[in-house]
Write a protein that holds these residues in place. Sequence first.
Motif, PDB file in Angstrom:
ATOM      1  N   LYS A 318       0.815  -1.219   0.000  1.00 55.83           N
ATOM      2  CA  LYS A 318       0.000   0.000   0.000  1.00 55.83           C
ATOM      3  C   LYS A 318       0.849   1.269   0.000  1.00 55.83           C
ATOM      4  O   LYS A 318       0.337   2.353   0.287  1.00 55.83           O
ATOM      5  N   GLY A 319       2.126   1.122  -0.304  1.00 61.65           N
ATOM      6  CA  GLY A 319       3.004   2.285  -0.312  1.00 61.65           C
ATOM      7  C   GLY A 319       3.077   2.940  -1.681  1.00 61.65           C
ATOM      8  O   GLY A 319       2.269   2.665  -2.563  1.00 61.65           O
ATOM      9  N   TYR A 320       4.052   3.813  -1.857  1.00 62.21           N
ATOM     10  CA  TYR A 320       4.221   4.517  -3.124  1.00 62.21           C
ATOM     11  C   TYR A 320       5.718   4.535  -3.465  1.00 62.21           C
ATOM     12  O   TYR A 320       6.564   4.317  -2.593  1.00 62.21           O
ATOM     13  N   PRO A 321       6.075   4.722  -4.731  1.00 62.74           N
ATOM     14  CA  PRO A 321       5.239   5.193  -5.851  1.00 62.74           C
ATOM     15  C   PRO A 321       4.612   4.063  -6.674  1.00 62.74           C
ATOM     16  O   PRO A 321       3.731   4.323  -7.503  1.00 62.74           O
ATOM     17  N   GLU A 322       5.061   2.796  -6.520  1.00 68.86           N
ATOM     18  CA  GLU A 322       4.596   1.741  -7.416  1.00 68.86           C
ATOM     19  C   GLU A 322       3.760   0.681  -6.726  1.00 68.86           C
ATOM     20  O   GLU A 322       3.283  -0.244  -7.365  1.00 68.86           O
ATOM     21  N   GLY A 323       3.582   0.782  -5.408  1.00 66.39           N
ATOM     22  CA  GLY A 323       2.786  -0.210  -4.695  1.00 66.39           C
ATOM     23  C   GLY A 323       3.430  -1.588  -4.668  1.00 66.39           C
ATOM     24  O   GLY A 323       2.716  -2.602  -4.703  1.00 66.39           O
ATOM     25  N   LEU A 324       4.752  -1.635  -4.600  1.00 66.04           N
ATOM     26  CA  LEU A 324       5.442  -2.922  -4.509  1.00 66.04           C
ATOM     27  C   LEU A 324       5.127  -3.594  -3.184  1.00 66.04           C
ATOM     28  O   LEU A 324       4.850  -2.931  -2.185  1.00 66.04           O
ATOM     29  N   LYS A 325       5.188  -4.935  -3.174  1.00 69.60           N
ATOM     30  CA  LYS A 325       4.788  -5.684  -1.990  1.00 69.60           C
ATOM     31  C   LYS A 325       5.862  -6.695  -1.592  1.00 69.60           C
ATOM     32  O   LYS A 325       6.475  -7.344  -2.448  1.00 69.60           O
ATOM     33  N   GLY A 326       6.070  -6.847  -0.280  1.00 73.63           N
ATOM     34  CA  GLY A 326       6.947  -7.884   0.265  1.00 73.63           C
ATOM     35  C   GLY A 326       8.342  -7.842  -0.310  1.00 73.63           C
ATOM     36  O   GLY A 326       8.996  -6.786  -0.379  1.00 73.63           O
ATOM     37  N   ASP A 327       8.805  -9.025  -0.744  1.00 66.97           N
ATOM     38  CA  ASP A 327      10.172  -9.137  -1.251  1.00 66.97           C
ATOM     39  C   ASP A 327      10.353  -8.456  -2.596  1.00 66.97           C
ATOM     40  O   ASP A 327      11.490  -8.370  -3.087  1.00 66.97           O
ATOM     41  N   LYS A 328       9.285  -7.989  -3.197  1.00 71.38           N
ATOM     42  CA  LYS A 328       9.424  -7.239  -4.444  1.00 71.38           C
ATOM     43  C   LYS A 328      10.090  -5.880  -4.192  1.00 71.38           C
ATOM     44  O   LYS A 328      10.644  -5.277  -5.106  1.00 71.38           O
ATOM     45  N   ILE A 329       9.992  -5.415  -2.949  1.00 68.48           N
ATOM     46  CA  ILE A 329      10.672  -4.172  -2.574  1.00 68.48           C
ATOM     47  C   ILE A 329      12.153  -4.510  -2.361  1.00 68.48           C
ATOM     48  O   ILE A 329      12.483  -5.422  -1.601  1.00 68.48           O
ATOM     49  N   PRO A 330      13.086  -3.802  -3.012  1.00 70.01           N
ATOM     50  CA  PRO A 330      14.513  -4.098  -2.822  1.00 70.01           C
ATOM     51  C   PRO A 330      14.892  -4.060  -1.335  1.00 70.01           C
ATOM     52  O   PRO A 330      14.403  -3.212  -0.581  1.00 70.01           O
ATOM     53  N   ILE A 331      15.749  -4.976  -0.923  1.00 68.06           N
ATOM     54  CA  ILE A 331      16.126  -5.100   0.480  1.00 68.06           C
ATOM     55  C   ILE A 331      16.733  -3.811   1.022  1.00 68.06           C
ATOM     56  O   ILE A 331      16.470  -3.427   2.167  1.00 68.06           O
ATOM     57  N   TYR A 332      17.534  -3.126   0.186  1.00 72.37           N
ATOM     58  CA  TYR A 332      18.130  -1.864   0.645  1.00 72.37           C
ATOM     59  C   TYR A 332      17.025  -0.854   0.993  1.00 72.37           C
ATOM     60  O   TYR A 332      17.106  -0.159   2.018  1.00 72.37           O
ATOM     61  N   ALA A 333      16.013  -0.778   0.149  1.00 68.65           N
ATOM     62  CA  ALA A 333      14.922   0.175   0.375  1.00 68.65           C
ATOM     63  C   ALA A 333      14.115  -0.206   1.611  1.00 68.65           C
ATOM     64  O   ALA A 333      13.651   0.659   2.365  1.00 68.65           O
ATOM     65  N   ARG A 334      13.912  -1.502   1.843  1.00 67.20           N
ATOM     66  CA  ARG A 334      13.179  -1.935   3.044  1.00 67.20           C
ATOM     67  C   ARG A 334      13.928  -1.536   4.316  1.00 67.20           C
ATOM     68  O   ARG A 334      13.331  -1.113   5.306  1.00 67.20           O
ATOM     69  N   ILE A 335      15.255  -1.677   4.277  1.00 63.49           N
ATOM     70  CA  ILE A 335      16.058  -1.317   5.454  1.00 63.49           C
ATOM     71  C   ILE A 335      15.992   0.187   5.695  1.00 63.49           C
ATOM     72  O   ILE A 335      15.739   0.649   6.820  1.00 63.49           O
ATOM     73  N   VAL A 336      16.235   0.960   4.655  1.00 67.72           N
ATOM     74  CA  VAL A 336      16.206   2.421   4.806  1.00 67.72           C
ATOM     75  C   VAL A 336      14.799   2.897   5.168  1.00 67.72           C
ATOM     76  O   VAL A 336      14.643   3.855   5.944  1.00 67.72           O
ATOM     77  N   GLY A 337      13.774   2.216   4.672  1.00 70.52           N
ATOM     78  CA  GLY A 337      12.402   2.600   5.015  1.00 70.52           C
ATOM     79  C   GLY A 337      12.146   2.501   6.510  1.00 70.52           C
ATOM     80  O   GLY A 337      11.514   3.394   7.104  1.00 70.52           O
ATOM     81  N   VAL A 338      12.613   1.451   7.154  1.00 72.39           N
ATOM     82  CA  VAL A 338      12.444   1.305   8.604  1.00 72.39           C
ATOM     83  C   VAL A 338      13.235   2.390   9.336  1.00 72.39           C
ATOM     84  O   VAL A 338      12.724   3.034  10.274  1.00 72.39           O
ATOM     85  N   ALA A 339      14.495   2.592   8.913  1.00 72.61           N
ATOM     86  CA  ALA A 339      15.345   3.597   9.559  1.00 72.61           C
ATOM     87  C   ALA A 339      14.742   4.993   9.390  1.00 72.61           C
ATOM     88  O   ALA A 339      14.749   5.811  10.328  1.00 72.61           O
TER      89      ALA A 339
END
Length: 420
Positions: A318-339
């Motif tokens: 449910k995020g933006y800009p492309e609505g990627l889900k789970g592991d489709k989101i690059p791991i680097y972006a998932r880490i920085v997103g939490v931080a």
Amino acid sequence: MKISKALDTFFLYCVVIIILITAYFAEKVSSENRVDSTVEDEISLTGARLSDELYGSVRKTGEWRRFGSTSSQFEFVIKNLGSEAITNWRLYLEVPEDTTIDSSWNIELSKDSRNNLLLFTPQNANITIKPGDNLEFGAVVRSKKTIDPSVLHIIGYKAAGRNNIIKNLILFMILVWLVAFVGYLVTRFNLRNYRERQKNDVRIILQSMNTFISFIDAKDPYTRGHSRRVAMYAAEIAKRMELSEDEVQNIYYGGLLHDAGKISIPDAVLNKPGKLTDEERKTIQSHTVAGGKMLKQLSSIKGIREIALYHHERYDGKGYPEGLKGDKIPIYARIVGVADSYDAMSSNRVYRRHLNKDEIIEEIQQGSGTQFDPDIVKYMVDMINDGYVNVVKMETAENEDGTNDIHIHEEDLPGVYMGF
């Protein structure tokens, strides 16, 4: 630590070559002193071939009479025509019973127990007559009777032939060592130059990033130091996840520039204290796409574009800009997103005060599996509980005069980065 490792490697090379050289000489001595059979033979001094392996000759080079006896000087030559060395040998020569010894050279003389032979013994009991070699010696003996040597009796041992396979193997290993050692020295030299070039590259990268960060923080004064804190949080998460050093480094750089797209957002929208309209919210959200476009050419740092583009994607899609889900989101972006979310919650914003520790942990845990990757959430919570986040805040805190050095320096990079 690195100097110690280099010295350890150098000493290891020294130990190996010492072992190889010792093995070579040990094999050499062993092969020269190894025997495989005894030798007991007659050696003719008259030119007759009594043996296929040993041949001898004698010359009388002097003779004089004194007190009724005749002193005779003889020079002997023993030739080894065989394929094996003769070692630990003794020579016997039949002579008149009254014979006495005046002198000798290259050999020692004595009478044997029968008193009718001369025992020729070498000065060194381990003199070896090698294949193809000659043994030359001489003596002056005295007797009332004529001495006419014709046959030498030899007793000794045949030295076992050298094991050329072992010797050649050791020589081959020494050659391999030499090639490896030269390669090691060349590698050390090249690595040193490579690290110097890396440091120069880091300086250039940091100068470029500091320029970006200055622009970003100038646009949003309420988040001064935000990029630096996010980079440090994200890098620590990556280290605790046991990612490689290169990945930790890339995530750190990506954290520094994750909000690069905010440069394109109008100040009035970015710093609006009240509620945003739908259009204004879309404008702010567009900073991810803008950041991705800005960093597209920065391909030398793997994943930095994806961090800027996808750090606001949600794990549930449910995020933006492309609505990627789970592991489709690059791991680097998932880490920085939490931080990034943690720093937003723990910082004062134009529209609200920061949350306290317990509130932040509750928010993050509630977002586990929906907003955030649950595998990353646990590392962020651990960093909050063990106080790491407080250390980061202290390092990025404002000075007493209210200023804040937001620039990134080489010493700010974690120890694993670029070999520092």
